[in-house]
Design a protein around this motif. Sequence first.
Motif, PDB file in Angstrom:
ATOM      1  N   ALA A 132      38.373  28.357  45.238  1.00 11.62           N
ATOM      2  CA  ALA A 132      38.219  29.256  44.326  1.00 11.62           C
ATOM      3  C   ALA A 132      36.847  30.161  44.537  1.00 11.62           C
ATOM      4  O   ALA A 132      36.681  31.340  44.677  1.00 11.62           O
TER       5      ALA A 132
ATOM      6  N   SER B 134      35.898  27.328  32.294  1.00 10.36           N
ATOM      7  CA  SER B 134      35.368  28.403  33.068  1.00 10.36           C
ATOM      8  C   SER B 134      34.226  28.293  33.651  1.00 10.36           C
ATOM      9  O   SER B 134      33.424  27.779  33.002  1.00 10.36           O
TER      10      SER B 134
ATOM     11  N   GLU C 185      41.286  39.759  39.439  1.00 10.97           N
ATOM     12  CA  GLU C 185      41.789  38.060  40.282  1.00 10.97           C
ATOM     13  C   GLU C 185      41.534  38.569  41.689  1.00 10.97           C
ATOM     14  O   GLU C 185      42.092  39.275  42.102  1.00 10.97           O
TER      15      GLU C 185
ATOM     16  N   THR D 281      40.175  27.982  34.940  1.00  7.77           N
ATOM     17  CA  THR D 281      41.118  26.832  35.290  1.00  7.77           C
ATOM     18  C   THR D 281      42.523  27.333  34.514  1.00  7.77           C
ATOM     19  O   THR D 281      42.398  27.881  33.455  1.00  7.77           O
ATOM     20  N   ARG D 282      43.727  26.883  35.140  1.00  6.34           N
ATOM     21  CA  ARG D 282      44.792  27.125  34.359  1.00  6.34           C
ATOM     22  C   ARG D 282      45.281  25.620  34.153  1.00  6.34           C
ATOM     23  O   ARG D 282      45.860  25.328  35.094  1.00  6.34           O
TER      24      ARG D 282
ATOM     25  N   TYR E 188      36.578  32.277  47.783  1.00  2.00           N
ATOM     26  CA  TYR E 188      37.130  33.554  47.494  1.00  2.00           C
ATOM     27  C   TYR E 188      36.014  34.486  46.879  1.00  2.00           C
ATOM     28  O   TYR E 188      35.901  35.624  47.602  1.00  2.00           O
TER      29      TYR E 188
ATOM     30  N   CYS F 299      37.870  35.142  39.749  1.00  2.00           N
ATOM     31  CA  CYS F 299      37.805  36.386  39.134  1.00  2.00           C
ATOM     32  C   CYS F 299      36.630  36.906  39.390  1.00  2.00           C
ATOM     33  O   CYS F 299      35.438  36.389  39.179  1.00  2.00           O
TER      34      CYS F 299
ATOM     35  N   SER G  85      49.037  24.648  35.183  1.00  2.00           N
ATOM     36  CA  SER G  85      49.654  24.832  36.825  1.00  2.00           C
ATOM     37  C   SER G  85      48.524  23.985  37.654  1.00  2.00           C
ATOM     38  O   SER G  85      48.672  23.831  38.638  1.00  2.00           O
TER      39      SER G  85
ATOM     40  N   ARG H  25      43.656  32.472  44.185  1.00  2.00           N
ATOM     41  CA  ARG H  25      44.092  31.004  43.548  1.00  2.00           C
ATOM     42  C   ARG H  25      43.959  30.028  44.536  1.00  2.00           C
ATOM     43  O   ARG H  25      44.191  30.153  45.606  1.00  2.00           O
TER      44      ARG H  25
ATOM     45  N   GLU I 166      46.050  25.165  38.702  1.00  2.00           N
ATOM     46  CA  GLU I 166      45.006  26.115  39.462  1.00  2.00           C
ATOM     47  C   GLU I 166      43.863  26.793  39.109  1.00  2.00           C
ATOM     48  O   GLU I 166      43.617  26.368  37.892  1.00  2.00           O
TER      49      GLU I 166
ATOM     50  N   LEU J 136      41.426  29.909  39.191  1.00  2.00           N
ATOM     51  CA  LEU J 136      41.485  31.573  39.581  1.00  2.00           C
ATOM     52  C   LEU J 136      39.938  32.013  39.676  1.00  2.00           C
ATOM     53  O   LEU J 136      39.031  31.734  39.096  1.00  2.00           O
TER      54      LEU J 136
ATOM     55  N   VAL K  62      35.122  31.454  37.902  1.00  2.00           N
ATOM     56  CA  VAL K  62      36.236  30.399  38.258  1.00  2.00           C
ATOM     57  C   VAL K  62      36.867  29.961  37.000  1.00  2.00           C
ATOM     58  O   VAL K  62      36.039  29.387  36.124  1.00  2.00           O
TER      59      VAL K  62
END
Length: 85
Positions: free
Chosen positions: A73, A27, A63, A47-48, A76, A57, A51, A66, A53, A55, A45
Amino acid sequence: MSVFVNGMFVGSEIYPGVYAEELVGPSWMIRQANDKGWPCRVGEVRTRPESGEFLACGCLGDERGRAFSMRGAVRYLVQGAMRLN
């Protein structure tokens, strides 16, 4: 480019006036310069890996979006911060 304010590392500039500092784990803390030039936290921000992706936050963990890139990200978070000002 690494940015320091009063000797404190605030992150690497990824957009003009927007900085990302890597945290423990996958992150980054995101800061944006306010009207006086001080870098203020706008979120994180995460990471996943499963997937692929990223995120976006907010500071309270909500959230906000995505994306499939870190820069997406961050957009956003920056757009959300501009709406709050």
